[in-house]
Write an enzyme that holds these catalytic residues in place. Structure first.
Site, PDB file in Angstrom:
ATOM      1  NE  ARG A  79      -3.814   0.179   2.103  1.00  0.00           N
ATOM      2  CZ  ARG A  79      -4.586   0.618   3.099  1.00  0.00           C
ATOM      3  NH1 ARG A  79      -4.666  -0.049   4.223  1.00  0.00           N
ATOM      4  NH2 ARG A  79      -5.282   1.726   2.956  1.00  0.00           N
ATOM      5  CD  GLN A 110     -14.157   7.862   7.748  1.00  0.00           C
ATOM      6  OE1 GLN A 110     -14.640   6.777   8.033  1.00  0.00           O
ATOM      7  NE2 GLN A 110     -14.718   8.664   6.859  1.00  0.00           N
ATOM      8  CG  ASP A 113      -4.361   8.766   1.425  1.00  0.00           C
ATOM      9  OD1 ASP A 113      -4.318   9.850   2.036  1.00  0.00           O
ATOM     10  OD2 ASP A 113      -5.286   8.466   0.633  1.00  0.00           O
ATOM     11  CG  HIS A 128      -9.512   5.525  10.763  1.00  0.00           C
ATOM     12  ND1 HIS A 128     -10.405   5.130   9.789  1.00  0.00           N
ATOM     13  CD2 HIS A 128     -10.268   5.732  11.876  1.00  0.00           C
ATOM     14  CE1 HIS A 128     -11.642   5.102  10.287  1.00  0.00           C
ATOM     15  NE2 HIS A 128     -11.585   5.478  11.547  1.00  0.00           N
ATOM     16  CB  CYS A 156      11.500  -0.224  18.439  1.00  0.00           C
ATOM     17  SG  CYS A 156      11.705   1.285  19.385  1.00  0.00           S
ATOM     18  CB  SER A 197     -19.258   3.815   2.813  1.00  0.00           C
ATOM     19  OG  SER A 197     -18.343   3.378   3.793  1.00  0.00           O
ATOM     20  CG  ASN A 221     -20.208   8.884  -1.599  1.00  0.00           C
ATOM     21  OD1 ASN A 221     -20.082   8.017  -2.458  1.00  0.00           O
ATOM     22  ND2 ASN A 221     -19.762   8.723  -0.370  1.00  0.00           N
ATOM     23  CD  GLU A 223     -21.997   3.792  -3.537  1.00  0.00           C
ATOM     24  OE1 GLU A 223     -22.323   3.102  -4.520  1.00  0.00           O
ATOM     25  OE2 GLU A 223     -21.345   3.352  -2.581  1.00  0.00           O
TER      26      GLU A 223
END
Ligand code: OAD
Length: 258
Positions: A79, A110, A113, A128, A156, A197, A221, A223
């Protein structure tokens, strides 16, 4: 105020919504994965979403991490590679312009990135966590990650395993961020709910707090969602098109968006 059904262009919004958009001074935006979709970063839900391809129990829970930290780090590395290749899109840039121009603007996301900061926002509440940080599993020391992790799993300096500094399912959100986001939601006169969502709490409660505190709630959005059932207006379409349009509708020129 009468609510409008979903529309696909800000110009189709009722006059009263447009008036309140133009008058807004204290603005809070809540963003989700949809705001980064046009940068090529996948969303979570739906048939093309991350959770349709990957098992969140193995990759995004503390139990999954403890049973296979290398698997989880390999997935976060993938990712990170994907996110590092992506660039902020016009939705991110519009939100950066809002922070630069409005008297008060708080961005609550949220997303992990880091794209909002890359686009220029500095008042960002990351509910998050952030994929570009890791945290010691022993004492909680946090360190920045400047590129996709190379050594898996990372350790660490104290010798303990590091974990991504993100919130997994079943974990508490960081208290300070929850407080900042609740305050922003309760005190704004406009809340923009963009590309989420709105099924994961407590983030999904923020538009309700804003609504109950008298703010205009405008959703953007691809949708309709649960937010559409109580928002003052829902704009259906890509955030990268609609947010710059809303920004112009609010009476501001696009200063550094291309
Ligand atoms: P979701 O994947 O649940 O929702 C993304 C939303 O963005 C959907 O409603 C899409 O219709 C919408 N969308 C997609 N492309 C869009 C575009 N170009 N413009 C506007 N909207 C678009 O993502 P989140 O709501 O962010 O948590 O998910 C919330 C949390 O659940 C995430 O932070 C993550 C996830 O599991 C954890 O990992 C703890």
């Amino acid at each position: 105020m009468s609510r409008s059904g979903p529309v696909t262009a800000p110009s189709a919004l009722p006059g009263e919504v447009i008036r309140r958009l133009r008058e807004a001074e204290t603005v809070c935006a809540l963003t989700g994965a949809g705001v980064s979709a046009e940068s090529g970063i996948p969303t979570f839900r739906g048939s093309e979403g991350i959770w349709a391809k990957y098992d969140f129990r193995r990759l995004a829970t503390p139990e999954g991490f403890m049973s296979d930290p290398c698997l989880v780090w390999e997935w976060y590395q993938l990712r990170q590679v994907e996110i590092a290749k992506a660039a902020p899109n016009r939705a991110h840039l519009a939100l950066a312009e809002m922070e630069a121009s409005l008297p008060s603007f708080t961005l609550v996301t949220q997303n992990i990135d880091g794209m909002h900061r890359r686009a220029g926002n500095s008042r960002v509440v990351e509910l998050h966590g952030n994929i570009w940080r890791m945290r010691c599993t022993r004492d909680g020391t946090v360190s920045d990650i400047d590129g996709p992790v190379r050594d898996i799993p990372p350790f660490c300096a104290c010798g303990s395993l590091m974990r991504p500094d993100v919130v997994w399912f079943g974990e508490q959100l960081p208290r300070a961020e929850v407080e900042r986001s609740s305050e922003a939601a309760a005190s704004c006169d406009l809340m923009l709910v963009v590309g989420t969502s709105a099924v994961v709490y407590p983030a999904a409660a923020l538009p309700i707090i804003a609504k109950n505190s008298g703010a205009l709630v405008v959703e953007v959005n691809a949708e309709p969602t649960d937010v559409s059932t109580y928002s003052d207006a829902t704009l259906i379409g890509p955030a990268g098109t609609l947010l710059p349009e809303i920004w112009r509708m609010m009476g501001y020129p696009e200063r550094f968006m291309k």
